[in-house]
Enzyme design. Structure first.
Site, PDB file in Angstrom:
ATOM      1  N   ARG A   1       0.827  -1.215   0.000  1.00 32.88           N
ATOM      2  CA  ARG A   1       0.000   0.000   0.000  1.00 32.88           C
ATOM      3  C   ARG A   1       0.863   1.267   0.000  1.00 32.88           C
ATOM      4  O   ARG A   1       0.526   2.255  -0.651  1.00 32.88           O
ATOM      5  CB  ARG A   1      -0.952  -0.012   1.201  1.00 32.88           C
ATOM      6  CG  ARG A   1      -2.014   1.064   1.105  1.00 32.88           C
ATOM      7  CD  ARG A   1      -3.209   0.825   2.035  1.00 32.88           C
ATOM      8  NE  ARG A   1      -4.360   1.602   1.558  1.00 32.88           N
ATOM      9  CZ  ARG A   1      -4.924   2.593   2.245  1.00 32.88           C
ATOM     10  NH1 ARG A   1      -4.477   2.924   3.440  1.00 32.88           N
ATOM     11  NH2 ARG A   1      -5.949   3.264   1.732  1.00 32.88           N
TER      12      ARG A   1
ATOM     13  N   HIS B   1       0.488   4.092  -2.817  1.00 30.83           N
ATOM     14  CA  HIS B   1       0.122   5.489  -2.511  1.00 30.83           C
ATOM     15  C   HIS B   1       1.233   6.473  -2.860  1.00 30.83           C
ATOM     16  O   HIS B   1       0.960   7.645  -3.133  1.00 30.83           O
ATOM     17  CB  HIS B   1      -0.307   5.629  -1.043  1.00 30.83           C
ATOM     18  CG  HIS B   1      -1.716   5.186  -0.809  1.00 30.83           C
ATOM     19  ND1 HIS B   1      -2.480   5.629   0.238  1.00 30.83           N
ATOM     20  CD2 HIS B   1      -2.514   4.348  -1.517  1.00 30.83           C
ATOM     21  CE1 HIS B   1      -3.694   5.075   0.176  1.00 30.83           C
ATOM     22  NE2 HIS B   1      -3.723   4.287  -0.870  1.00 30.83           N
TER      23      HIS B   1
ATOM     24  N   TRP C   1     -10.427  -8.646   2.776  1.00 34.69           N
ATOM     25  CA  TRP C   1     -11.207  -8.993   1.589  1.00 34.69           C
ATOM     26  C   TRP C   1     -11.226 -10.498   1.340  1.00 34.69           C
ATOM     27  O   TRP C   1     -12.099 -11.003   0.669  1.00 34.69           O
ATOM     28  CB  TRP C   1     -10.607  -8.310   0.359  1.00 34.69           C
ATOM     29  CG  TRP C   1     -10.755  -6.827   0.301  1.00 34.69           C
ATOM     30  CD1 TRP C   1     -11.764  -6.137  -0.320  1.00 34.69           C
ATOM     31  CD2 TRP C   1      -9.876  -5.828   0.844  1.00 34.69           C
ATOM     32  NE1 TRP C   1     -11.561  -4.784  -0.188  1.00 34.69           N
ATOM     33  CE2 TRP C   1     -10.410  -4.565   0.515  1.00 34.69           C
ATOM     34  CE3 TRP C   1      -8.690  -5.879   1.580  1.00 34.69           C
ATOM     35  CZ2 TRP C   1      -9.810  -3.358   0.899  1.00 34.69           C
ATOM     36  CZ3 TRP C   1      -8.081  -4.693   1.964  1.00 34.69           C
ATOM     37  CH2 TRP C   1      -8.637  -3.448   1.620  1.00 34.69           C
TER      38      TRP C   1
HETATM   39 FE1  CCH Z   1      -6.461  -0.293  -1.529  1.00 36.49          FE
HETATM   40  N1  CCH Z   1      -7.377   0.193   0.219  1.00 36.49           N
HETATM   41  N2  CCH Z   1      -7.743   0.873  -2.562  1.00 36.49           N
HETATM   42  N3  CCH Z   1      -5.430  -0.685  -3.227  1.00 36.49           N
HETATM   43  N4  CCH Z   1      -5.105  -1.374  -0.451  1.00 36.49           N
HETATM   44  C1  CCH Z   1      -7.069  -0.250   1.472  1.00 36.49           C
HETATM   45  C2  CCH Z   1      -6.096  -1.165   1.797  1.00 36.49           C
HETATM   46  C3  CCH Z   1      -5.207  -1.707   0.878  1.00 36.49           C
HETATM   47  C4  CCH Z   1      -8.792   1.559  -2.043  1.00 36.49           C
HETATM   48  C5  CCH Z   1      -9.097   1.727  -0.694  1.00 36.49           C
HETATM   49  C6  CCH Z   1      -8.437   1.064   0.338  1.00 36.49           C
HETATM   50  C7  CCH Z   1      -5.738  -0.210  -4.480  1.00 36.49           C
HETATM   51  C8  CCH Z   1      -6.908   0.458  -4.833  1.00 36.49           C
HETATM   52  C9  CCH Z   1      -7.807   0.965  -3.924  1.00 36.49           C
HETATM   53  C10 CCH Z   1      -4.060  -2.081  -0.987  1.00 36.49           C
HETATM   54  C11 CCH Z   1      -3.583  -2.004  -2.285  1.00 36.49           C
HETATM   55  C12 CCH Z   1      -4.221  -1.317  -3.314  1.00 36.49           C
HETATM   56  C13 CCH Z   1      -7.946   0.364   2.426  1.00 36.49           C
HETATM   57  C14 CCH Z   1      -7.902   0.126   3.927  1.00 36.49           C
HETATM   58  C15 CCH Z   1      -8.798   1.174   1.728  1.00 36.49           C
HETATM   59  C16 CCH Z   1      -9.924   2.019   2.301  1.00 36.49           C
HETATM   60  C17 CCH Z   1      -6.825   0.996   4.601  1.00 36.49           C
HETATM   61  C18 CCH Z   1      -6.750   0.744   6.095  1.00 36.49           C
HETATM   62  O1  CCH Z   1      -7.762   0.941   6.787  1.00 36.49           O
HETATM   63  O2  CCH Z   1      -5.660   0.342   6.561  1.00 36.49           O
HETATM   64  C19 CCH Z   1      -9.593   2.107  -3.117  1.00 36.49           C
HETATM   65  C20 CCH Z   1     -10.865   2.935  -2.958  1.00 36.49           C
HETATM   66  C21 CCH Z   1      -8.994   1.732  -4.272  1.00 36.49           C
HETATM   67  C22 CCH Z   1      -9.510   2.053  -5.629  1.00 36.49           C
HETATM   68  O3  CCH Z   1      -9.171   1.418  -6.598  1.00 36.49           O
HETATM   69  C23 CCH Z   1      -4.665  -0.528  -5.381  1.00 36.49           C
HETATM   70  C24 CCH Z   1      -4.626  -0.140  -6.861  1.00 36.49           C
HETATM   71  C25 CCH Z   1      -3.717  -1.209  -4.651  1.00 36.49           C
HETATM   72  C26 CCH Z   1      -2.385  -1.758  -5.062  1.00 36.49           C
HETATM   73  C27 CCH Z   1      -2.079  -2.070  -6.306  1.00 36.49           C
HETATM   74  C28 CCH Z   1      -3.493  -2.939   0.035  1.00 36.49           C
HETATM   75  C29 CCH Z   1      -2.349  -3.940  -0.143  1.00 36.49           C
HETATM   76  C30 CCH Z   1      -4.226  -2.696   1.202  1.00 36.49           C
HETATM   77  C31 CCH Z   1      -4.045  -3.377   2.572  1.00 36.49           C
HETATM   78  C32 CCH Z   1      -3.195  -2.529   3.475  1.00 36.49           C
HETATM   79  C33 CCH Z   1      -3.015  -3.131   4.854  1.00 36.49           C
HETATM   80  O4  CCH Z   1      -2.500  -2.404   5.721  1.00 36.49           O
HETATM   81  O5  CCH Z   1      -3.363  -4.294   5.093  1.00 36.49           O
END
Ligand code: CCH
Length: 289
Positions: free
Chosen positions: A44, A48, A187
């Site tokens: 993530r 970002h 998820w």
């Molecule tokens: Fe995402 N993401 N993401 N995401 N994401 C969150 C967590 C992860 C969106 C919203 C969220 C991508 C696209 C999107 C990861 C990778 C990717 C969370 C929870 C939200 C909300 C954050 C928390 O509470 O810690 C949205 C909207 C989109 C739209 O497309 C893409 C693209 C990627 C990478 C290629 C990953 C990995 C996580 C998990 C992080 C963790 O701390 O476990």
């Protein structure tokens, strides 16, 4: 002898592999975090850092590592990513020659490979920039929104519909945290292993609104332990996105191939690489390989 030219350290692929190995060793060692791995939060961080890119102005992207600075670190979307940045600090101390911006992306590559995902070819060449290069808030997607918003955000980076769906498969990894985004839960049932389960579950489970005081999110009807964001559901509600969800749900090899390609593109957005390096990407050995 007698030369006064200072020695400039030019790292080789071996040097980058040593950084990879150090990150992989720390992932293995620090298994008392979240679901047992810092891997998801490292992915993530890399996303970002990269996803701020705007193709019209050429601003944002992983070059610069501007999330080190308060305005960008404090953007709501970046809540919790300090855990990932702090995890990498000892690696930066051990290998001071690597820029933070190259390190964060290398950490994303390492995390994906160590979580049994595909190999992600890597190019170094990012340099760290100062606070003036921070991007404005609002460039990353808003999870409460649907397909129009997703297209606006990802088209701005230069992605198409297929690429948007391929990138979304990263949500096989990790979880939402109430103290970060406000959302709650993972998820998939295996949040520290990259698979195409995100697509399979999107199509295969019945999703219903979760009844709680938090932000609007979905839960699976049968176990109520999994979640989907409104932005996740949008990719099966949209007629052009959904066929790609079906393809990736049916074929993990195709998902891995397309995911690797689109992640390389994401991680390189806006980076001023030296000419000719697009055919010189490095592929790292995973620890399990
Ligand atoms: Fe995402 N993401 N993401 N995401 N994401 C969150 C967590 C992860 C969106 C919203 C969220 C991508 C696209 C999107 C990861 C990778 C990717 C969370 C929870 C939200 C909300 C954050 C928390 O509470 O810690 C949205 C909207 C989109 C739209 O497309 C893409 C693209 C990627 C990478 C290629 C990953 C990995 C996580 C998990 C992080 C963790 O701390 O476990």
């Amino acid at each position: 002898a007698g030369s006064t030219t200072p020695k400039v350290f030019t790292p080789t692929q071996q040097d980058y592999q040593a950084v990879y190995n150090e990150i992989a060793a720390r992932l293995e060692e620090k298994d008392d975090y979240d679901d047992g791995s810092y891997g998801p939060v490292l992915v993530r961080l890399a996303w970002h850092a990269s996803g701020t890119y705007d193709k019209e102005t050429g601003t944002g992207g992983s070059n610069g590592a501007t999330m080190r600075f308060a305005p960008e670190a404090d953007h709501g979307a970046n809540a919790g990513l300090k855990a990932a940045r702090d995890f990498l600090e000892p690696v930066k101390e051990k290998f001071p020659w690597i820029s933070y911006s190259d390190l964060w992306i290398l950490a994303g590559v390492t995390a994906i490979q160590e979580m049994l995902g595909p190999q992600i070819p890597y190019r170094p060449g990012r340099s760290d920039r100062d606070v003036a290069a921070c991007t404005p808030d609002g460039r990353l997607p808003d999870a409460s929104k649907a397909q129009d918003h997703l297209r606006a955000i990802f088209y701005r980076m230069g992605f198409n519909d297929q690429e948007i769906v391929a990138l979304s498969g990263a949500h096989a990894l990790g979880r939402c945290h109430t103290d970060r985004s406000g959302y709650d839960g993972p998820w998939t049932f295996s949040p520290t292993v990259l698979t195409n389960d995100y697509y399979k579950l999107l199509l295969g489970e019945k999703w219903q609104w979760k009844k709680w005081n938090g932000p609007k999110q979905y839960e699976d009807k049968s176990t109520k332990t999994l979640m989907m964001l409104p932005a996740d559901m949008a990719i099966i509600q949209d007629k052009k996105f959904k066929p790609w969800v079906e393809k990736y749900a049916a074929d993990n090899d195709l998902f891995f191939k397309d995911f690797a390609a689109v992640i390389v593109k994401l991680f390189e957005l806006g980076v001023p690489f030296a000419e000719g390096t697009e055919n010189q990407r490095m592929v790292f050995k995973s620890t399990s390989a």
